[in-house]
Write a protein that holds these residues in place. Structure first.
Motif, PDB file in Angstrom:
ATOM      1  N   VAL A  70      26.412  11.462  -9.671  1.00 29.17           N
ATOM      2  CA  VAL A  70      26.923  10.697 -10.813  1.00 29.17           C
ATOM      3  C   VAL A  70      26.605   9.220 -10.611  1.00 29.17           C
ATOM      4  O   VAL A  70      26.886   8.652  -9.546  1.00 29.17           O
ATOM      5  CB  VAL A  70      28.451  10.873 -10.971  1.00 29.17           C
ATOM      6  N   ASP A  71      26.025   8.623 -11.634  1.00 27.57           N
ATOM      7  CA  ASP A  71      25.736   7.195 -11.629  1.00 27.57           C
ATOM      8  C   ASP A  71      26.904   6.476 -12.300  1.00 27.57           C
ATOM      9  O   ASP A  71      27.170   6.686 -13.484  1.00 27.57           O
ATOM     10  CB  ASP A  71      24.426   6.938 -12.386  1.00 27.57           C
ATOM     11  N   HIS A  72      27.626   5.639 -11.556  1.00 28.62           N
ATOM     12  CA  HIS A  72      28.798   4.965 -12.111  1.00 28.62           C
ATOM     13  C   HIS A  72      28.441   3.916 -13.164  1.00 28.62           C
ATOM     14  O   HIS A  72      29.328   3.412 -13.851  1.00 28.62           O
ATOM     15  CB  HIS A  72      29.594   4.302 -10.990  1.00 28.62           C
ATOM     16  N   ALA A  73      27.165   3.579 -13.283  1.00 35.19           N
ATOM     17  CA  ALA A  73      26.768   2.577 -14.259  1.00 35.19           C
ATOM     18  C   ALA A  73      26.536   3.164 -15.648  1.00 35.19           C
ATOM     19  O   ALA A  73      26.375   2.428 -16.617  1.00 35.19           O
ATOM     20  CB  ALA A  73      25.501   1.859 -13.796  1.00 35.19           C
ATOM     21  N   THR A  74      26.508   4.482 -15.761  1.00 36.20           N
ATOM     22  CA  THR A  74      26.284   5.123 -17.056  1.00 36.20           C
ATOM     23  C   THR A  74      27.494   5.985 -17.406  1.00 36.20           C
ATOM     24  O   THR A  74      28.213   6.465 -16.530  1.00 36.20           O
ATOM     25  CB  THR A  74      25.019   6.008 -17.014  1.00 36.20           C
ATOM     26  N   PRO A  75      27.746   6.184 -18.702  1.00 38.21           N
ATOM     27  CA  PRO A  75      28.941   6.946 -19.106  1.00 38.21           C
ATOM     28  C   PRO A  75      28.926   8.371 -18.577  1.00 38.21           C
ATOM     29  O   PRO A  75      27.879   9.022 -18.501  1.00 38.21           O
ATOM     30  CB  PRO A  75      28.841   6.941 -20.646  1.00 38.21           C
TER      31      PRO A  75
END
Length: 319
Positions: free
Chosen positions: A112-117
């Motif tokens: 999971v990329d925390h910068a994208t929803p």
């Protein structure tokens, strides 16, 4: 080991305390966690520091919703991401336009990329085991990490290794936390190799979005008794043979995936809708034959639906 939060019947849920615990665990302000509506949420949050901005977190809880919220002004957060092992159960993760569901009876590995929803929702009790870290430590481009998030699948050469490694890391954290800094670099190197492999797989896969669309279609029509390989293939304008070939990349049989997801939803309904008969629960979740439902349920959970429901009622009453 640090126990950052313990919500139980004896310790009421406090939203502010949960937010503070998540921040202390190293999650950015853009990530929120909220218990799903129920009478008495239970949450236990542990966190261990590996150093250099890397942390291991274990979240055990009843039903929750977790999401990345929009940034409202101010400086942008440090780019971070996470690799997590999600326990089996009734959950979905929506991230980068893809809906991910659990592997029946097995933990699932996700990135999971925390910068994208993203939006994660789980209907029952379960565990999320997460390693989160600064993206800069991977020394990968943003494009590569984005492809890796989309391309991570069970057929990845390192998928099983990392899925097994994270629980073992948690065991070390629980028993010999002083060793964690020594495992820091190895953990990041292993995750980097996993993501590089996933990004390469995404580049070589001409139809990565088709599997996501099929999975989303199955989730949306899971309770329809008519859901089958033929109807799925027709809905996506491909042959049944093409469907099976495409789905084989997930490492899970299509029929096993559909039945497993139906059983997981039925298990939640058995607990939350005790007034429904076993036959009614079976029909609600796509099983026309209650006997077949009972047989598959017993094979999956080593108990009949009635036995499982009675055990749940007894466990709740004892709390």
């Amino acid at each position: 080991m640090a126990l950052l939060l313990d919500v139980s019947k004896a310790r009421p849920y406090d939203p502010a305390a949960l937010r503070a615990a998540l921040r202390e665990a190293g999650l950015p302000d853009t990530v929120s966690v909220t218990p799903l509506p129920r009478t008495s949420p239970r949450i236990r949050l542990h966190q261990w520091d590996l150093g250099d901005g890397t942390a291991l977190m274990r979240l055990e809880s009843t039903g929750i919703a977790a999401a990345r919220t929009a940034v409202r002004g101010g400086a942008a957060p440090v780019a971070r991401m996470a690799v997590a092992v999600l326990s089996p159960g009734d959950w979905t993760l929506t991230h980068q336009g893809t809906v991910i569901g659990p592997s029946p009876g097995e933990p699932t590995l996700v990135a999971v990329d925390h910068a994208t929803p993203f939006d994660f929702r789980r209907g029952g009790t379960g565990t999320v085991l997460v390693v989160h870290f600064d993206c800069a430590r991977l020394m990968l481009s943003d494009r590569t990490t984005a492809r890796a998030v989309r391309g991570l699948r069970p057929d990845n050469a390192l998928y099983d290794l990392v899925r097994t490694y994270l629980p073992q890391l948690a065991t070390v954290a629980s028993t010999s936390a002083e060793m964690l800094p020594e495992l820091n670099t190895m953990t990041i190197d292993l995750i980097r190799a996993l993501l590089v492999n996933a990004a390469e797989a995404a580049d070589s896969d001409p139809e990565p979005d088709m599997i996501a669309r099929i999975r989303r279609f199955v989730e949306d029509n899971l309770d329809d008794p008519a859901l089958c390989a033929d109807s799925i293939a027709v809905a996506h304008s491909i042959s049944t043979r093409q469907l099976y070939k495409l789905w084989s990349r997930t490492g899970i049989g299509l029929s096993d995936f559909v039945i497993g997801r139906r059983l997981e939803r039925a298990r939640v309904t058995l607990r939350t809708h005790r007034h429904l008969t076993i036959a009614a629960v079976a029909r609600r979740h796509g099983f026309n034959d209650a006997t077949h439902f009972t047989h598959r349920f017993r094979a999956a959970y080593s108990a009949t639906p009635s036995e499982w429901r009675n055990a749940e009622i007894t466990a709740v009453s004892a709390q």
